[in-house]
Design a protein around this motif. Structure first.
Motif, PDB file in Angstrom:
ATOM      1  N   GLU A 107       0.883  -1.149   0.147  1.00  0.00           N
ATOM      2  CA  GLU A 107       0.109  -0.145  -0.017  1.00  0.00           C
ATOM      3  C   GLU A 107       0.827   1.321  -0.047  1.00  0.00           C
ATOM      4  N   SER A 108       2.152   1.358   0.756  1.00  0.00           N
ATOM      5  CA  SER A 108       2.843   2.589   0.683  1.00  0.00           C
ATOM      6  C   SER A 108       3.292   2.934  -0.638  1.00  0.00           C
ATOM      7  N   LYS A 109       3.432   1.903  -1.544  1.00  0.00           N
ATOM      8  CA  LYS A 109       4.078   2.085  -2.704  1.00  0.00           C
ATOM      9  C   LYS A 109       3.042   2.573  -3.682  1.00  0.00           C
ATOM     10  N   GLN A 110       1.657   2.290  -3.561  1.00  0.00           N
ATOM     11  CA  GLN A 110       0.847   2.528  -4.503  1.00  0.00           C
ATOM     12  C   GLN A 110       0.284   4.087  -4.277  1.00  0.00           C
ATOM     13  N   ARG A 111      -0.306   4.452  -5.443  1.00  0.00           N
ATOM     14  CA  ARG A 111      -0.923   5.801  -5.715  1.00  0.00           C
ATOM     15  C   ARG A 111      -2.112   5.584  -6.404  1.00  0.00           C
ATOM     16  N   ASN A 112      -2.850   6.718  -6.906  1.00  0.00           N
ATOM     17  CA  ASN A 112      -3.997   6.714  -7.653  1.00  0.00           C
ATOM     18  C   ASN A 112      -3.611   8.071  -8.514  1.00  0.00           C
ATOM     19  N   GLU A 113      -4.566   8.184  -9.491  1.00  0.00           N
ATOM     20  CA  GLU A 113      -4.219   9.490 -10.715  1.00  0.00           C
ATOM     21  C   GLU A 113      -4.209  10.737 -10.164  1.00  0.00           C
ATOM     22  N   THR A 114      -4.656  11.048  -8.960  1.00  0.00           N
ATOM     23  CA  THR A 114      -4.709  12.163  -8.724  1.00  0.00           C
ATOM     24  C   THR A 114      -3.346  12.818  -7.991  1.00  0.00           C
ATOM     25  N   LEU A 115      -2.357  11.930  -7.532  1.00  0.00           N
ATOM     26  CA  LEU A 115      -0.981  12.449  -7.076  1.00  0.00           C
ATOM     27  C   LEU A 115      -0.261  12.644  -8.215  1.00  0.00           C
ATOM     28  N   PRO A 116       0.863  13.665  -7.993  1.00  0.00           N
ATOM     29  CA  PRO A 116       1.626  14.021  -9.115  1.00  0.00           C
ATOM     30  C   PRO A 116       2.477  12.901  -9.746  1.00  0.00           C
ATOM     31  N   MET A 117       2.714  13.059 -11.038  1.00  0.00           N
ATOM     32  CA  MET A 117       3.526  11.969 -11.615  1.00  0.00           C
ATOM     33  C   MET A 117       4.546  12.624 -12.578  1.00  0.00           C
ATOM     34  N   THR A 118       5.774  11.855 -12.775  1.00  0.00           N
ATOM     35  CA  THR A 118       6.646  12.376 -13.945  1.00  0.00           C
ATOM     36  C   THR A 118       6.083  12.081 -15.142  1.00  0.00           C
ATOM     37  N   THR A 119       6.989  12.636 -16.215  1.00  0.00           N
ATOM     38  CA  THR A 119       6.416  12.673 -17.524  1.00  0.00           C
ATOM     39  C   THR A 119       6.231  10.956 -17.871  1.00  0.00           C
ATOM     40  N   GLU A 120       7.184  10.252 -17.777  1.00  0.00           N
ATOM     41  CA  GLU A 120       7.118   8.680 -18.132  1.00  0.00           C
ATOM     42  C   GLU A 120       6.031   8.230 -17.410  1.00  0.00           C
ATOM     43  N   GLU A 121       5.820   8.435 -16.226  1.00  0.00           N
ATOM     44  CA  GLU A 121       4.401   7.980 -15.443  1.00  0.00           C
ATOM     45  C   GLU A 121       3.391   8.238 -16.224  1.00  0.00           C
ATOM     46  N   ARG A 122       3.141   9.547 -16.395  1.00  0.00           N
ATOM     47  CA  ARG A 122       1.848   9.935 -17.179  1.00  0.00           C
ATOM     48  C   ARG A 122       1.637   9.297 -18.214  1.00  0.00           C
ATOM     49  N   GLU A 123       2.621   9.303 -19.183  1.00  0.00           N
ATOM     50  CA  GLU A 123       2.430   8.662 -20.384  1.00  0.00           C
ATOM     51  C   GLU A 123       2.559   7.092 -20.355  1.00  0.00           C
ATOM     52  N   VAL A 124       2.714   6.401 -19.431  1.00  0.00           N
ATOM     53  CA  VAL A 124       2.620   5.028 -19.493  1.00  0.00           C
ATOM     54  C   VAL A 124       1.152   4.849 -18.734  1.00  0.00           C
ATOM     55  N   TYR A 125       0.830   5.733 -17.684  1.00  0.00           N
ATOM     56  CA  TYR A 125      -0.792   5.782 -17.280  1.00  0.00           C
ATOM     57  C   TYR A 125      -1.555   5.833 -18.417  1.00  0.00           C
ATOM     58  N   SER A 126      -1.321   6.875 -19.275  1.00  0.00           N
ATOM     59  CA  SER A 126      -2.101   7.144 -20.294  1.00  0.00           C
ATOM     60  C   SER A 126      -2.452   6.012 -21.353  1.00  0.00           C
ATOM     61  N   ALA A 127      -1.226   5.338 -21.738  1.00  0.00           N
ATOM     62  CA  ALA A 127      -1.236   4.043 -22.539  1.00  0.00           C
ATOM     63  C   ALA A 127      -1.951   3.055 -21.735  1.00  0.00           C
ATOM     64  N   TYR A 128      -1.968   2.873 -20.462  1.00  0.00           N
ATOM     65  CA  TYR A 128      -2.582   1.831 -19.733  1.00  0.00           C
ATOM     66  C   TYR A 128      -4.288   2.071 -20.022  1.00  0.00           C
ATOM     67  N   LYS A 129      -4.545   3.436 -19.857  1.00  0.00           N
ATOM     68  CA  LYS A 129      -6.068   3.991 -20.080  1.00  0.00           C
ATOM     69  C   LYS A 129      -6.394   3.655 -21.556  1.00  0.00           C
ATOM     70  N   ALA A 130      -5.674   3.912 -22.433  1.00  0.00           N
ATOM     71  CA  ALA A 130      -5.864   3.576 -23.883  1.00  0.00           C
ATOM     72  C   ALA A 130      -6.319   2.267 -24.061  1.00  0.00           C
ATOM     73  N   ILE A 131      -5.316   1.495 -23.415  1.00  0.00           N
ATOM     74  CA  ILE A 131      -5.553   0.003 -23.817  1.00  0.00           C
ATOM     75  C   ILE A 131      -7.077  -0.615 -23.324  1.00  0.00           C
ATOM     76  N   ASN A 132      -7.444  -0.003 -21.975  1.00  0.00           N
ATOM     77  CA  ASN A 132      -8.710   0.007 -21.404  1.00  0.00           C
ATOM     78  C   ASN A 132      -9.830   0.251 -22.193  1.00  0.00           C
ATOM     79  N   LYS A 133      -9.670   1.394 -22.625  1.00  0.00           N
ATOM     80  CA  LYS A 133     -10.581   2.062 -23.637  1.00  0.00           C
ATOM     81  C   LYS A 133     -10.866   1.316 -24.716  1.00  0.00           C
ATOM     82  N   ALA A 134      -9.524   0.854 -25.375  1.00  0.00           N
ATOM     83  CA  ALA A 134      -9.950   0.049 -26.865  1.00  0.00           C
ATOM     84  C   ALA A 134     -10.538  -1.168 -26.678  1.00  0.00           C
ATOM     85  N   MET A 135     -10.189  -1.803 -25.395  1.00  0.00           N
ATOM     86  CA  MET A 135     -10.766  -3.492 -24.977  1.00  0.00           C
ATOM     87  C   MET A 135     -12.343  -3.108 -24.776  1.00  0.00           C
TER      88      MET A 135
END
Length: 147
Positions: free
Chosen positions: A22-50
């Motif tokens: 739990e201490s390592k987990q986060r949600n999308e409202t917390l600050p993210m680096t550029t790479e983290e934002r890009e990967v999270y966006s890809a994850y969301k795009a995959i979910n949407k595509a499915m």
């Protein structure tokens, strides 16, 4: 089959609850680096595509050699998995991300995620809370799921 799927879903819930991360987990409202934002966006795009049965987007975000493992243990190639989404064998309706962690290591990223999935798969409808871990690599400017 329904009993087996239910038992497995309950096991996944129990294992997810006991990971102690739990201490390592986060949600999308917390600050993210550029790479983290890009990967999270890809994850969301995959979910949407499915959910939308968007073959082009799934082919874009899933590596050609990616092997999918279902909660039943069944393994599929990318083409088999996408084919079952397209023919209605696998129907994804909603993915609610509960928490996630992203670890960047150069051009490779590991994403651990817990999400609630509402779907009808192989004739069984339900909502399951599941955890997973995937690897993404950046290719041609986008993060591709490779494992």
């Amino acid at each position: 089959m329904k009993k087996l799927a239910t038992i497995f879903a309950m096991l996944v819930l129990a294992l997810t609850a006991c990971t102690g991360q739990e201490s390592k987990q986060r949600n999308e409202t917390l600050p993210m680096t550029t790479e983290e934002r890009e990967v999270y966006s890809a994850y969301k795009a995959i979910n949407k595509a499915m959910i939308q049965k968007d073959r082009t987007a799934m082919e874009r975000y899933f590596d050609e050699k990616l092997i999918f493992t279902h909660m039943s243990g069944k393994k599929q190639t990318r083409e088999e998995f996408i084919g079952e989404i397209m023919d209605g064998t696998l129907n994804y309706f909603k993915v609610d991300t509960k928490d996630f962690s992203i670890s960047v290591d150069g051009d490779s990223v590991r994403m651990k995620v817990t999400h609630s999935l509402t779907a009808k798969v192989y004739g069984i409808s339900g909502s399951w809370t599941m955890g997973g871990e995937n690897t993404y690599k950046k290719r041609d400017g986008i993060w591709i799921r490779v494992e």
